[in-house]
Design a protein around this motif. Structure first.
Motif, PDB file in Angstrom:
ATOM      1  N   LEU A 106      39.016  58.178 132.521  1.00 43.24           N
ATOM      2  CA  LEU A 106      38.822  58.176 131.072  1.00 43.24           C
ATOM      3  C   LEU A 106      40.061  57.775 130.290  1.00 43.24           C
ATOM      4  O   LEU A 106      40.015  57.710 129.066  1.00 43.24           O
ATOM      5  N   ASN A 107      41.168  57.549 130.994  1.00 44.49           N
ATOM      6  CA  ASN A 107      42.377  57.154 130.265  1.00 44.49           C
ATOM      7  C   ASN A 107      42.840  55.780 130.731  1.00 44.49           C
ATOM      8  O   ASN A 107      43.101  55.570 131.910  1.00 44.49           O
ATOM      9  N   ALA A 108      42.912  54.867 129.783  1.00 40.89           N
ATOM     10  CA  ALA A 108      43.235  53.479 130.123  1.00 40.89           C
ATOM     11  C   ALA A 108      44.725  53.289 130.400  1.00 40.89           C
ATOM     12  O   ALA A 108      45.103  52.500 131.267  1.00 40.89           O
ATOM     13  N   ILE A 143      47.314  50.186 123.852  1.00 47.25           N
ATOM     14  CA  ILE A 143      46.426  51.038 124.653  1.00 47.25           C
ATOM     15  C   ILE A 143      46.932  52.490 124.605  1.00 47.25           C
ATOM     16  O   ILE A 143      46.154  53.424 124.459  1.00 47.25           O
ATOM     17  N   ALA A 144      48.253  52.636 124.739  1.00 42.47           N
ATOM     18  CA  ALA A 144      48.826  53.989 124.805  1.00 42.47           C
ATOM     19  C   ALA A 144      48.789  54.658 123.431  1.00 42.47           C
ATOM     20  O   ALA A 144      48.755  53.995 122.398  1.00 42.47           O
ATOM     21  N   GLU A 145      48.762  55.989 123.454  1.00 41.59           N
ATOM     22  CA  GLU A 145      48.841  56.749 122.203  1.00 41.59           C
ATOM     23  C   GLU A 145      50.230  56.553 121.589  1.00 41.59           C
ATOM     24  O   GLU A 145      51.167  56.143 122.280  1.00 41.59           O
ATOM     25  N   TYR A 167      41.167  65.894 127.033  1.00 43.11           N
ATOM     26  CA  TYR A 167      40.396  66.008 125.783  1.00 43.11           C
ATOM     27  C   TYR A 167      39.023  65.360 125.973  1.00 43.11           C
ATOM     28  O   TYR A 167      37.985  65.906 125.610  1.00 43.11           O
ATOM     29  N   LYS A 168      39.042  64.134 126.536  1.00 38.55           N
ATOM     30  CA  LYS A 168      37.790  63.372 126.671  1.00 38.55           C
ATOM     31  C   LYS A 168      36.835  64.078 127.627  1.00 38.55           C
ATOM     32  O   LYS A 168      35.625  64.169 127.362  1.00 38.55           O
ATOM     33  N   ALA A 169      37.383  64.577 128.737  1.00 42.22           N
ATOM     34  CA  ALA A 169      36.524  65.254 129.719  1.00 42.22           C
ATOM     35  C   ALA A 169      35.940  66.528 129.106  1.00 42.22           C
ATOM     36  O   ALA A 169      34.782  66.886 129.360  1.00 42.22           O
TER      37      ALA A 169
HETATM   38  N1  HSE Z   1      45.472  56.125 124.877  1.00 39.97           N
HETATM   39  C1  HSE Z   1      44.080  56.100 125.155  1.00 39.97           C
HETATM   40  C2  HSE Z   1      43.878  55.577 126.563  1.00 39.97           C
HETATM   41  C3  HSE Z   1      43.400  55.232 124.137  1.00 39.97           C
HETATM   42  O1  HSE Z   1      44.851  55.109 127.163  1.00 39.97           O
HETATM   43  O2  HSE Z   1      42.779  55.645 127.095  1.00 39.97           O
HETATM   44  C4  HSE Z   1      41.915  55.385 124.091  1.00 39.97           C
HETATM   45  O3  HSE Z   1      41.529  56.700 123.781  1.00 39.97           O
END
Ligand code: HSE
Length: 334
Positions: free
Chosen positions: A176-178, A205-207, A221-223
């Motif tokens: 779930l994390n790119a 892509i990164a936060e 968080y996503k899970a």
């Molecule tokens: N930083 C998050 C990721 C962006 O790498 O997946 C998408 O939520």
């Protein structure tokens, strides 16, 4: 039908959303009969408020050349309002939260109490307050939509919320994390961790603070959000999360020699959420590359279902946000 929208957050995702709203205005009008009027934009510098609708092209130019929405040339359209005041005072049908604000649930609740629909890509409100937020929305019969919080615009949330209504989910395994996938796949090609992280940041892509990605918090968080939908509300505090800090180049090479690849994998089962780096076989759906995400959803009736697609990126995240704005509008008009 005219739909009044307030946008909160005008960073990368907010601006990408504005760009898609501009680019797809004709398509959305023809296909759904909807015309979006962005009546306010709030960033850290204040709120731009124009009840007749903001020229998004101009707002993008101001923000991109001068760095803040309060550099807008007409002072009388600018207000020193934070999200709470803007949610309360601006007459909007839909509040769009594309910030990273951890406490945004407070003004999501306020928006619902004010009778406004909410669309968000912001994860912490859902990962910590899912039950409260969705209950409030249900009680008021208002859309509360968050497709872009997990897998960007790849519609795993719609799949779990609106499909599979007769199935019981047994387990979800997902990447779930790119950012971590990007870093691990670059390391497979010989890049160092630091160089790969820098590239992920450059690509958007990164936060903003990439520690959330690397330590597994973003995937956690996503899970957690997926757990809330597939099973029952829980909070991120109960998730067990480890990141990729200890994945060395040696570990990656060893996995490669046995036909495997290391990915940050989330496992979601009733009552438990874990995120950890795992070796996955190269042919597995979880052996994703670059900015892809994938989830293997196991249900009692369907067996294994795979959903795979972009999990990050600007237009890819805007895809989820705009889809939700359309969905919320159709539901408000219906
Ligand atoms: N930083 C998050 C990721 C962006 O790498 O997946 C998408 O939520």
């Amino acid at each position: 039908m005219d739909v009044k929208v307030s946008i909160f957050g005008f960073g990368n995702v907010g601006r990408a959303t504005a760009r898609v709203l501009l680019k797809k205005a004709g398509f959305i009008q023809r296909r759904y009969g909807l015309e979006f009027k962005v009546v306010s934009i709030t960033d850290r510098s204040g709120t731009l408020w124009m009840p007749e609708g903001i020229d998004l092209r101009e707002a993008l130019t101001v923000k991109e050349s001068l760095g803040r929405i309060s550099a807008w040339t007409n002072d009388y359209e600018l207000y020193d309002m934070g999200p709470k005041e803007a949610v309360r005072d601006v007459g909007a049908d839909i509040v769009v939260d594309v910030t990273n604000e951890v406490n945004a649930h407070e003004w999501h609740l306020l928006a619902l109490r004010e009778g406004k629909a909410v669309v968000t890509s912001n994860k912490p409100p859902l990962a910590f307050h899912y039950g409260k937020l969705t209950k409030e929305a249900e009680r008021r019969g208002l859309p509360y939509l968050f497709e872009a919080t997990v897998m960007a615009g790849t519609p795993i949330i719609t799949l779990l919320r609106d499909g599979l209504l007769g199935d019981s989910v047994e387990r979800i395994e997902a990447v779930l994390n790119a950012t971590t996938t990007f870093i691990l796949s670059e390391m497979e090609r010989g890049a160092t961790f630091e160089a790969a992280l820098k590239r992920a940041q450059k690509l958007g892509i990164a936060e903003r603070d990439p520690r959330g990605d690397i330590l597994g918090i973003d995937a956690g968080y996503k899970a957690t959000i997926l757990h809330c939908i597939a099973f029952e509300p829980m909070t991120f505090d109960n998730a067990e999360v480890s990141g990729i800090v200890e994945v060395t180049e040696g570990k990656i090479k060893r996995a490669g020699k046995s036909g495997k690849t290391v990915r940050l994998v989330a496992t979601v089962e009733k009552g438990t959420v874990t995120v950890e780096p795992r070796e996955v076989p190269l042919g597995s759906p979880l052996a994703v590359e670059s900015h892809e995400n994938a989830a293997v959803i196991k249900t009692d009736l369907l067996g294994e279902l795979v959903i795979k697609g972009a999990g990050a990126g600007l237009k890819e995240t805007a895809s989820g946000v705009v889809s939700d704005v359309v969905k919320a509008s159709l539901s408000l008009s219906g």
